[in-house]
Design a protein around this motif. Structure first.
Motif, mmCIF file in Angstrom:
data_model
loop_
_atom_site.group_PDB
_atom_site.id
_atom_site.type_symbol
_atom_site.label_atom_id
_atom_site.label_comp_id
_atom_site.label_asym_id
_atom_site.label_seq_id
_atom_site.Cartn_x
_atom_site.Cartn_y
_atom_site.Cartn_z
ATOM 1 N N LYS A 202 -0.120 20.365 0.879
ATOM 2 C CA LYS A 202 1.517 21.119 0.936
ATOM 3 C C LYS A 202 2.273 20.679 -0.349
ATOM 4 O O LYS A 202 3.679 20.977 -0.344
ATOM 5 C CB LYS A 202 2.181 20.315 2.263
ATOM 6 N N GLY A 203 1.901 19.929 -1.385
ATOM 7 C CA GLY A 203 2.621 19.633 -2.538
ATOM 8 C C GLY A 203 3.537 18.476 -2.217
ATOM 9 O O GLY A 203 4.708 18.260 -3.005
ATOM 10 N N ILE A 204 3.105 17.537 -1.451
ATOM 11 C CA ILE A 204 4.265 16.567 -0.789
ATOM 12 C C ILE A 204 3.596 15.290 -1.455
ATOM 13 O O ILE A 204 2.417 14.827 -1.181
ATOM 14 C CB ILE A 204 4.334 16.368 0.412
ATOM 15 N N VAL A 205 4.238 14.457 -2.418
ATOM 16 C CA VAL A 205 3.595 13.307 -3.051
ATOM 17 C C VAL A 205 3.833 12.267 -2.135
ATOM 18 O O VAL A 205 4.714 11.875 -1.266
ATOM 19 C CB VAL A 205 4.372 12.913 -4.375
ATOM 20 N N PRO A 206 2.499 11.377 -1.735
ATOM 21 C CA PRO A 206 2.685 10.158 -0.875
ATOM 22 C C PRO A 206 3.218 9.055 -1.515
ATOM 23 O O PRO A 206 2.816 8.782 -2.671
ATOM 24 C CB PRO A 206 1.240 9.984 -0.701
ATOM 25 N N GLN A 207 4.079 8.214 -1.039
ATOM 26 C CA GLN A 207 4.702 6.880 -1.559
ATOM 27 C C GLN A 207 4.138 6.124 -0.455
ATOM 28 O O GLN A 207 4.194 6.136 0.849
ATOM 29 C CB GLN A 207 6.199 7.036 -1.436
ATOM 30 N N ALA A 208 3.825 5.113 -1.151
ATOM 31 C CA ALA A 208 3.066 3.510 -0.523
ATOM 32 C C ALA A 208 4.173 2.452 -0.069
ATOM 33 O O ALA A 208 4.732 1.987 -1.072
ATOM 34 C CB ALA A 208 2.229 3.107 -1.184
ATOM 35 N N TYR A 209 4.602 2.569 1.281
ATOM 36 C CA TYR A 209 5.333 1.117 1.371
ATOM 37 C C TYR A 209 4.500 0.005 1.874
ATOM 38 O O TYR A 209 3.370 0.263 2.319
ATOM 39 C CB TYR A 209 6.676 1.488 2.231
ATOM 40 N N SER A 210 4.769 -1.168 1.789
ATOM 41 C CA SER A 210 3.982 -2.457 2.067
ATOM 42 C C SER A 210 2.475 -2.119 1.252
ATOM 43 O O SER A 210 1.737 -2.351 1.783
ATOM 44 C CB SER A 210 3.741 -2.689 3.530
ATOM 45 N N PRO A 211 2.613 -1.792 -0.022
ATOM 46 C CA PRO A 211 1.409 -1.683 -0.667
ATOM 47 C C PRO A 211 0.607 -2.718 -1.038
ATOM 48 O O PRO A 211 -0.654 -2.725 -1.087
ATOM 49 C CB PRO A 211 2.099 -1.246 -1.939
ATOM 50 N N LEU A 212 1.228 -3.984 -0.491
ATOM 51 C CA LEU A 212 0.451 -5.384 -0.829
ATOM 52 C C LEU A 212 0.149 -5.829 0.610
ATOM 53 O O LEU A 212 -0.332 -7.007 0.706
ATOM 54 C CB LEU A 212 1.116 -6.397 -1.490
ATOM 55 N N GLY A 213 0.485 -5.055 1.728
ATOM 56 C CA GLY A 213 0.478 -5.610 3.091
ATOM 57 C C GLY A 213 1.429 -6.447 3.756
ATOM 58 O O GLY A 213 1.192 -7.201 4.608
ATOM 59 N N SER A 214 2.852 -6.383 3.004
ATOM 60 C CA SER A 214 3.853 -6.780 3.278
ATOM 61 C C SER A 214 3.663 -8.376 3.472
ATOM 62 O O SER A 214 2.968 -9.037 2.865
ATOM 63 C CB SER A 214 4.331 -6.222 4.895
ATOM 64 N N THR A 215 4.866 -8.990 4.143
ATOM 65 C CA THR A 215 4.841 -10.471 4.103
ATOM 66 C C THR A 215 3.651 -11.260 4.596
ATOM 67 O O THR A 215 3.348 -10.666 5.747
ATOM 68 C CB THR A 215 6.174 -10.927 4.544
ATOM 69 N N GLY A 216 3.254 -12.263 3.831
ATOM 70 C CA GLY A 216 2.061 -12.932 4.522
ATOM 71 C C GLY A 216 0.776 -12.243 4.670
ATOM 72 O O GLY A 216 0.184 -12.421 5.235
ATOM 73 N N SER A 217 0.520 -11.298 3.419
ATOM 74 C CA SER A 217 -0.684 -10.260 3.690
ATOM 75 C C SER A 217 -1.910 -11.070 3.325
ATOM 76 O O SER A 217 -2.179 -11.897 2.429
ATOM 77 C CB SER A 217 -0.460 -9.252 2.594
ATOM 78 N N PRO A 218 -2.805 -10.511 4.327
ATOM 79 C CA PRO A 218 -4.268 -11.009 4.115
ATOM 80 C C PRO A 218 -4.945 -10.059 2.989
ATOM 81 O O PRO A 218 -6.167 -10.190 2.452
ATOM 82 C CB PRO A 218 -4.838 -10.614 5.502
ATOM 83 N N LEU A 219 -4.247 -8.839 2.427
ATOM 84 C CA LEU A 219 -4.893 -8.113 1.437
ATOM 85 C C LEU A 219 -4.975 -8.810 0.118
ATOM 86 O O LEU A 219 -5.817 -8.587 -0.775
ATOM 87 C CB LEU A 219 -3.887 -6.878 1.223
ATOM 88 N N LEU A 220 -4.077 -9.844 -0.076
ATOM 89 C CA LEU A 220 -4.000 -10.570 -1.181
ATOM 90 C C LEU A 220 -5.399 -11.672 -1.592
ATOM 91 O O LEU A 220 -5.518 -11.974 -2.588
ATOM 92 C CB LEU A 220 -2.682 -11.314 -1.525
ATOM 93 N N THR A 221 -5.905 -11.683 -0.390
ATOM 94 C CA THR A 221 -7.108 -12.632 -0.481
ATOM 95 C C THR A 221 -8.537 -11.941 -0.248
ATOM 96 O O THR A 221 -9.657 -12.225 0.191
ATOM 97 C CB THR A 221 -7.234 -13.836 0.573
ATOM 98 N N ASP A 222 -8.317 -10.395 -0.087
ATOM 99 C CA ASP A 222 -9.652 -9.631 0.516
ATOM 100 C C ASP A 222 -10.706 -9.667 -0.876
ATOM 101 O O ASP A 222 -10.402 -9.736 -1.933
ATOM 102 C CB ASP A 222 -8.993 -8.282 0.310
ATOM 103 N N GLU A 223 -11.775 -10.233 -0.302
ATOM 104 C CA GLU A 223 -12.667 -10.491 -1.241
ATOM 105 C C GLU A 223 -13.242 -9.354 -1.783
ATOM 106 O O GLU A 223 -13.576 -9.426 -3.303
ATOM 107 C CB GLU A 223 -14.034 -11.245 -0.649
#
Ligand code: NDP
Ligand code: DGU
Length: 314
Positions: A202-223
């Motif tokens: 549709k020509g709509i650009v996606p924007q990522a919120y909580s790109p790091l997984g928000s506060t206390g994120s487990p993403l930052l230690t994803d192996e």
């Protein structure tokens, strides 16, 4: 210092910086410094705000304190649910708070109109404790009022946030202006591949919120993300952000910590360049491999049409 960083083209010809500073939960007392530091010392040129964050006055102070001219900063804000029938009123408050006479981008924050005459100005509730949804109000009428704001010159572009394909299909048939973006929870544990393909069609650009997984994120230690970071001598946060930018998704990391504000920007740019096709494929596959997770699921009592959304409140 790389001023502004990479940009993406929107469907109306405007450009949006691919990395923006998030401001949700950035406290008054912290956010002005964070915004000023990001603009003046790091090179951010994109700030993501919202009326509902309650800190737009301080964000405006930070923008002015940076000394960066207004015309060089891409400012986004969002319409809150209790104002769906009074778009200009909400926008005027935001403009006054930020101390500017236009926005670069204005978004419908959630596709859920809330009772404008309820028991609370932000989160009205019913006697049973559930959010007081304004069922009589149509999203198509919200969107008409959004379009008026473009015609009046108060906003350059309009878009949506937290709109599933089903919610977009509600407004698109009668839309005079196609939303330029859809701001969504997007990260390696919630990649929403199907919705992203739909948006691109549709020509709509996606924007990522909580790109790091928000506060206390487990993403930052994803192996997997961490091993990819090590391979390229990057930090894990850089990989999480660069993954999005490399896929044409605007990333909106929030931080009030100067070192992180700086490394998120420079690291995202570096990672977007360094990640190879095999890295992207591995990161694309994490959710399907059992790590699917959403972090932001407010208790809306209506179906938003998203995959992997928890059951509605009983
Ligand atoms: N449209 C919508 O409905 C929504 C929009 N948003 C937007 O997206 C932005 C980002 O989302 P948000 O939920 O804030 O989450 P993020 O994924 O940006 O994570 C922010 C958290 O991560 C910490 N952090 C930031 N950088 C690093 C780093 N390099 N290393 C370790 N920790 C780090 C921050 O801490 P600290 O600040 O202490 O450094 C904060 O606790 C919001 O601020 C808002 O602008 C967010 C949610 C919903
Ligand atoms: O932008 C941030 C989020 O959308 C936030 O505004 C909502 O999640 C809100 O706290 C809610 O409970 O509905």
């Amino acid at each position: 210092m790389s001023v502004g960083g990479p940009k993406f083209k929107l469907n109306n010809g405007a450009e949006i910086p691919a990395i923006g500073l998030g401001t949700w939960q950035s406290k008054p007392g912290e956010v002005a410094n964070a915004v000023s530091y990001a603009l003046k010392e790091v090179g951010y040129r994109h700030i993501d705000c919202a009326w509902a964050y309650g800190n737009e006055k301080e964000v405006g102070e930070g923008i002015r304190a940076s000394g960066v001219p207004r015309s060089e900063v891409f400012i986004t804000s969002k319409l809150w649910g209790t104002y769906h029938n009074r778009v200009e009123e909400c926008l005027d408050q935001t403009l006054a708070n930020l101390g500017t006479d236009y926005l670069d981008l204005y978004l419908v924050h959630w596709p859920v109109p809330l009772n404008p005459n309820g028991n609370h100005p932000v989160f009205p509730t019913l006697p049973n404790g559930k959010r007081d949804v304004y069922h009589e109000w149509k999203l198509t009428d919200t969107w008409k009022q959004m379009e008026e704001m473009v015609k009046k010159g108060k906003v350059k572009s309009i878009g949506v946030s937290n709109f599933s394909e089903a919610k977009l299909e509600e407004i698109l048939p009668s839309a005079e202006i196609i939303p330029v973006v859809d701001q969504l929870e997007l990260h390696v544990y919630n990649p929403q591949h199907k919705l992203i393909s739909y948006l691109k069609s549709k020509g709509i650009v996606p924007q990522a919120y909580s790109p790091l997984g928000s506060t206390g994120s487990p993403l930052l230690t994803d192996e997997v993300a961490t091993s990819i970071a090590e391979k390229h001598s990057l930090q894990t946060a850089d990989v999480l952000l660069g993954y999005l930018v490399a896929k044409g998704i605007v990333a909106l990391p929030k931080s009030v910590t100067p070192a992180r504000i700086a490394s998120n920007f420079t690291g995202a740019i570096a990672a977007a360049e360094k990640l190879d096709a095999a890295d992207l494929e591995k990161l694309d596959g994490l959710a399907a491999a059992g790590k699917q997770k959403r972090f932001i699921t407010p208790p809306w009592p209506v179906d938003l049409g998203f995959e992997n959304w928890p059951p509605l409140p009983a």
